[in-house]
Design a protein around this motif. Structure first.
Motif, PDB file in Angstrom:
ATOM      1  N   UNK A   1       0.836  -1.211   0.000  1.00  0.00           N
ATOM      2  CA  UNK A   1       0.000   0.000   0.000  1.00  0.00           C
ATOM      3  C   UNK A   1       0.870   1.260   0.000  1.00  0.00           C
ATOM      4  N   UNK A   2       1.918   1.233   0.808  1.00  0.00           N
ATOM      5  CA  UNK A   2       2.802   2.395   0.913  1.00  0.00           C
ATOM      6  C   UNK A   2       3.520   2.641  -0.422  1.00  0.00           C
TER       7      UNK A   2
ATOM      8  N   UNK B   1       2.436   1.718  -3.390  1.00  0.00           N
ATOM      9  CA  UNK B   1       1.437   2.220  -4.350  1.00  0.00           C
ATOM     10  C   UNK B   1       1.201   3.713  -4.155  1.00  0.00           C
ATOM     11  N   UNK B   2       1.030   4.115  -2.908  1.00  0.00           N
ATOM     12  CA  UNK B   2       0.769   5.534  -2.637  1.00  0.00           C
ATOM     13  C   UNK B   2       1.937   6.403  -3.089  1.00  0.00           C
ATOM     14  N   UNK B   3       3.141   5.903  -2.853  1.00  0.00           N
ATOM     15  CA  UNK B   3       4.317   6.667  -3.269  1.00  0.00           C
ATOM     16  C   UNK B   3       4.308   6.856  -4.789  1.00  0.00           C
ATOM     17  N   UNK B   4       4.078   5.768  -5.499  1.00  0.00           N
ATOM     18  CA  UNK B   4       4.071   5.835  -6.965  1.00  0.00           C
ATOM     19  C   UNK B   4       2.959   6.779  -7.440  1.00  0.00           C
ATOM     20  N   UNK B   5       1.800   6.714  -6.796  1.00  0.00           N
ATOM     21  CA  UNK B   5       0.689   7.598  -7.159  1.00  0.00           C
ATOM     22  C   UNK B   5       1.079   9.064  -6.991  1.00  0.00           C
TER      23      UNK B   5
ATOM     24  N   UNK C   1      -0.003  -1.446 -10.886  1.00  0.00           N
ATOM     25  CA  UNK C   1      -0.161  -1.837  -9.483  1.00  0.00           C
ATOM     26  C   UNK C   1      -1.643  -1.881  -9.096  1.00  0.00           C
ATOM     27  N   UNK C   2      -2.407  -0.896  -9.594  1.00  0.00           N
ATOM     28  CA  UNK C   2      -3.819  -0.839  -9.228  1.00  0.00           C
ATOM     29  C   UNK C   2      -4.616  -1.958  -9.882  1.00  0.00           C
ATOM     30  N   UNK C   3      -4.152  -2.390 -11.063  1.00  0.00           N
ATOM     31  CA  UNK C   3      -4.899  -3.436 -11.773  1.00  0.00           C
ATOM     32  C   UNK C   3      -4.562  -4.830 -11.255  1.00  0.00           C
TER      33      UNK C   3
END
Ligand code: FAD
Length: 533
Positions: free
Chosen positions: A311-312, A314-318, A341-343
């Motif tokens: 999760x961390x 993913x948030x960083x990449x976002x 990552x989201x898919x």
């Protein structure tokens, strides 16, 4: 020292004394000491502690001549020693001259005013009250020099600069600057008085205080400063070419180690050509190298990502995909990574899959993240200094400023409800992945203390700036301090003179101007693509 940690901690730039350390510390010492005997239950002492800490920070570089300490008389183990030293009220301020005998119980300071400026001037007076016989070993002369002594230096070559501060007789600036430069080599500071007319005549000086500079090559000029303040003088002298902070290896090594991981950089940096750069710019090469290092080295030490870690990540990449300025290939790569990552329905992602994606993406579409580390604004004077941690700070400063410029960029990402999403993502990243564990621990402590109080995008920018300066203050003079890029309050007066002011004799920031400066410095328009791929 047990419960002393309640008011003062090891993080504070002062010495915490106790029953067994007081006497050995203040007796036969090469420096003078100023000790505050306090009681952790006394309300006034609690209130006063922030002033005392600020004072200690203000005179941190004087400690070889005079050091600041505290001792908590409310601790049972300290009852006897407080009695022996005759402490009846809290707080009691006592000073000890250098080379004091063990029988010395110190001299009480009874000044009514305990503000930083008064105590600092008291410290100067304490130093000057020494005699030739007990003068602190590392304290330079504080007396004014005469025109006869000084004019004979004019035109002489030397291996260092000599700065002459010419000031009114009641000014403390000269002595304060002399002490501010105590830990620095390559410059010697002397003072002279405005009443010395032959000197004023010879140097053509009529405004006070002024600094006259004798260069090593024998030339000499008046030093131009935008504000005649101690901070400006000291900052300018500290950044003269060849002037360096003397490294002291005595600082506790735990707080300064960069963590083993940063050593990884060393090999790659050997033989790197020096890249000329402008300190008033931000280089995309550094930002790209930060991401390169983060994705290929730092995260690659994890075999797989799952749960909270995933999760961390993913948030960083976002956050990078949405806020990285200027579009371009970095954003494309991050967007691709983010979508992927989201898919992914997986709970657990093998990190190799991320690396494969990054590599493939690069090969197929020419979407590109530098395939090597290329430090520019983050170059160190030797391998192992600066580099990745420098670029990570830079990246997050850029992201906080960008979030302010594009307030809706994080809508529909799940992060839009956080008051300070960039800081929170940084906090989780540092805590979970940053290779320097000690750094992560410090950062987490600071975040716990005040990150939740950040309410808006401007405060987000300023919080990170302020926290970064706290780290700079702590690390100044430590082993990770690059002599060519000494850690100091940032931005320096030469980068932003309107950021600095003085209030009651103490340096203060003009936060409004700091904010303006940060927006400009870390804004998209100030990014330089030079050396970038
Ligand atoms: P850096 O401090 O890395 O700064 C990079 C650049 O940012 C500077 O060159 C300057 O242009 C700019 N800058 C400087 N100050 C500010 C500011 N206040 N606001 C905005 N921009 C600024 N090292 C340790 O030894 N112990 C630690 O506890 C520690 N904690 C860290 C915590 C974090 C979150 C990070 C990212 C790093 C930490 N480090 C720590 C590393 C350390 O802070 C430096 O990054 C490293 O020593 C390299 O220093 P540098 O001289 O390149 O400048």
């Amino acid at each position: 020292h047990g419960t002393a940690a309640r008011l003062y901690t090891e993080q504070d730039p002062l010495v915490i004394l106790g029953s067994s350390s007081l006497k050995p510390t203040v007796s036969n010492s090469s420096s003078a000491w100023l000790v505050q005997f306090f009681s952790s239950w006394c309300g006034h002492c609690i209130q006063y502690s922030s002033t005392w800490k600020a004072l200690a920070q203000d005179v941190k570089d004087w400690q070889q001549a005079i050091s600041v300490a505290v001792l908590d008389c409310a601790q049972e183990e300290n009852f006897d020693v407080c009695k022996e030293y005759g402490i009846k009220f809290y707080p009691t301020f006592k000073y000890f001259h250098a080379h004091s005998p063990e029988t010395n119980r110190g001299t009480i300071y009874r000044g009514a005013d305990r503000e930083i400026q008064s105590v600092r001037q008291l410290m100067v007076n304490i130093l000057q009250n020494h005699t030739k016989l007990n003068w602190p070993d590392h304290c330079p002369p504080l007396r004014p020099y005469s025109s006869v002594e000084l004019l004979s230096l004019l035109g002489q070559r030397s291996d260092h600069y000599t700065a002459i501060i010419i000031e009114e007789p009641d000014s403390y600036v000269g002595r304060e600057v002399i002490l501010d430069l105590l830990q620095f080599s390559g410059v010697e500071v002397k003072r002279a008085l405005s009443s010395d007319l032959p000197l004023l005549d010879a140097l053509k000086i009529s405004t006070f205080p002024s600094v006259y500079l004798l260069h090593p090559n024998g030339t000499h000029t008046i030093l131009h400063v935008e504000k005649r303040l101690r901070f400006f003088f000291s900052s300018l002298l500290r950044t003269l070419p060849g002037v360096q902070r003397k490294l002291k290896s005595s600082i506790s090594s735990s707080s300064i180690s960069n963590g083993g991981q940063m050593g990884v950089l060393s090999d790659k940096m050997i033989g790197d050509p020096w890249r000329d750069f402008d300190r008033s710019k931000v280089y995309t090469a550094d930002l790209e190298s930060a991401l390169h290092y983060l994705l290929r080295v730092e995260l690659a030490t994890h075999n797989s990502l799952e749960g909270e870690e995933l999760k961390i990540f993913k948030d960083f990449v976002t956050v990078v995909a949405k806020l990285y300025p200027g579009g371009g290939s970095v954003v494309k790569l991050m967007e691709t990574l983010s979508d992927w990552l989201l898919s992914m329905p997986l709970q657990r992602i093998p990190y190799q899959a991320v690396l494969d994606l990054v590599d493939n993406k690069m090969r197929i579409s020419g979407v590109f993240l530098g395939s090597e580390l290329r430090w520019v604004g983050c170059q160190g004077s030797r391998p192992g200094l600066r580099g990745y941690p420098c670029s990570l700070w830079t990246l997050f400063h850029v992201l906080t400023v960008q979030h302010d410029t594009m307030p809706t960029a994080l809508d529909y990402t799940g992060l839009q409800h956080e008051a300070a999403p960039v800081l929170q993502v940084m906090r989780r990243y540092i805590r979970t992945f940053f290779g320097c564990k000690e750094c992560g621990r410090h950062f987490e402590e600071a975040a716990e203390e005040s990150m939740d109080k950040v309410n808006n995008k401007e405060e987000q920018i300023l919080w990170l700036w302020n926290q970064h300066n706290r780290v700079n203050n702590r690390l100044a003079g430590s082993l990770s301090d690059d002599p060519l890029f000494p850690k100091a309050p940032w931005p320096s007066p030469s980068l932003c003179s309107s950021c600095h002011e003085e209030k009651n004799g103490v340096h203060v920031w003009n936060q409004e101007n700091v904010l303006l400066f940060l927006r400009q410095h870390y804004g998209a328009a100030n990014l330089s693509p030079k050396y970038s791929v």
